[in-house]
Scaffold this motif. Sequence first.
Motif, PDB file in Angstrom:
ATOM      1  N   ALA A  32       0.837  -1.195   0.000  1.00 46.02           N
ATOM      2  CA  ALA A  32       0.000   0.000   0.000  1.00 46.02           C
ATOM      3  C   ALA A  32       0.872   1.246   0.000  1.00 46.02           C
ATOM      4  O   ALA A  32       1.908   1.306   0.670  1.00 46.02           O
ATOM      5  CB  ALA A  32      -0.913   0.007   1.219  1.00 46.02           C
ATOM      6  N   VAL A  33       0.486   2.245  -0.771  1.00 46.07           N
ATOM      7  CA  VAL A  33       1.229   3.501  -0.867  1.00 46.07           C
ATOM      8  C   VAL A  33       0.706   4.460   0.197  1.00 46.07           C
ATOM      9  O   VAL A  33      -0.461   4.860   0.169  1.00 46.07           O
ATOM     10  CB  VAL A  33       1.094   4.124  -2.266  1.00 46.07           C
ATOM     11  N   ALA A  34       1.572   4.801   1.132  1.00 46.49           N
ATOM     12  CA  ALA A  34       1.170   5.690   2.227  1.00 46.49           C
ATOM     13  C   ALA A  34       0.796   7.064   1.690  1.00 46.49           C
ATOM     14  O   ALA A  34       1.479   7.629   0.833  1.00 46.49           O
ATOM     15  CB  ALA A  34       2.309   5.818   3.239  1.00 46.49           C
ATOM     16  N   GLY A  35      -0.306   7.616   2.184  1.00 44.32           N
ATOM     17  CA  GLY A  35      -0.729   8.954   1.804  1.00 44.32           C
ATOM     18  C   GLY A  35      -1.457   9.043   0.485  1.00 44.32           C
ATOM     19  O   GLY A  35      -1.934  10.123   0.110  1.00 44.32           O
ATOM     20  N   ALA A  36      -1.554   7.934  -0.243  1.00 47.55           N
ATOM     21  CA  ALA A  36      -2.246   7.948  -1.533  1.00 47.55           C
ATOM     22  C   ALA A  36      -3.727   7.658  -1.330  1.00 47.55           C
ATOM     23  O   ALA A  36      -4.182   7.332  -0.233  1.00 47.55           O
ATOM     24  CB  ALA A  36      -1.628   6.918  -2.473  1.00 47.55           C
ATOM     25  N   LYS A  37      -4.510   7.793  -2.419  1.00 50.90           N
ATOM     26  CA  LYS A  37      -5.926   7.510  -2.291  1.00 50.90           C
ATOM     27  C   LYS A  37      -6.144   6.021  -2.031  1.00 50.90           C
ATOM     28  O   LYS A  37      -5.253   5.199  -2.233  1.00 50.90           O
ATOM     29  CB  LYS A  37      -6.663   7.952  -3.557  1.00 50.90           C
ATOM     30  N   ALA A  38      -7.322   5.694  -1.582  1.00 49.21           N
ATOM     31  CA  ALA A  38      -7.640   4.327  -1.168  1.00 49.21           C
ATOM     32  C   ALA A  38      -7.354   3.326  -2.289  1.00 49.21           C
ATOM     33  O   ALA A  38      -7.511   3.634  -3.465  1.00 49.21           O
ATOM     34  CB  ALA A  38      -9.111   4.245  -0.756  1.00 49.21           C
TER      35      ALA A  38
END
Length: 352
Positions: free
Chosen positions: A339-345
């Motif tokens: 999962a990419v932190a700070g990105a959209k869901a």
Amino acid sequence: MIRCLAISLAVLLLHGALIPDCFAVRVTGLYQAEARIADKREQTRRQAIATALKIVLVKLTGDRRAALKPELRGIVSKAGSYVQQFSYRQGREIDADTGRAVPQLMLTVSFDEATLSHDLRLAGVNLWGNERPAVLLWLLVQQDNKRLMASLEQTPAVLEILYRRAEQRGISLLFPLMDLQDGRAVQPGDILGGFTESILIAAERYQPDIVLIGHVNSPSAGLWQADWTAHAADGEVSGWHTKADLLALVLDEGLDVLVDSLAVKYMADGGLSEFRLFVNQVASVDDYASVLHYLESLSAIKTVDVIEADADKLTLSLTAHGGDKAIAQAIELGRVLQAVAGAKANTYRMLP
């Protein structure tokens, strides 16, 4: 991926050999189970098939009382209709106290995955996918003034009990190699004294999702007890105590408590829903194919459709049982996407 000691009990017990290192995250054999059987008569076989299906239901639902649920009685009553194949095996049972092996006829049953899972979902039952946490167990066995770290060489009966229970609950149970490196890193006193830091450091070489630390002992004749502590990769720590008159019961209950909690944590509601998923850092055609192949392999996912492939980013439409929550949990365990932190869901990137 998880580097593990893969052990085949049949090979271990018959030949005392180890299978080479392997990688394991995805649990197999969820639709297969073994049951004790007294003879090969048809009536006896029907009863053993029903017992095997009850074991499978426990694995699929994560609930050790699944076979008692009213909504599953009908499925258990027609267990024979789900049988794909069966075979007999002359196995042996190991007495946990004496270490002696006695012959035991076993019936191995494989059930039809598509039909059984369809009927279970039709009955409103949520299914636990085959992407499950791998558990590394450091266990100290104390009896008659002896302190033994659980291993094939020193405690084969204990390993037999634990592996059988792990198979019945549908989890990947690993043991440390207990080679020179492990022997130097972890001593019995570390478990007795609760010095978990050295144990967790030693566990890093196996990259498990859960580190389970146990201490089992028999303070008096006819009494066994054990203390357990589970350390999850996300930092969550939990502990419990088990006690019984038989070693096997204490060990079974120890694993059961853990798996019960894992099922609650990792199993999402089984409803089918559609959502978007975004994957960054898809740098090549091989990456593109790898992402699609990986997602299609997840048991909760029903369909994967490509909406857009732009530069190094994929936009996908997924339908899955449990929705994005179930997929997020499976991806976390799979260690292929992150999962990419700070990105959209629902935005991920490929891991190296």
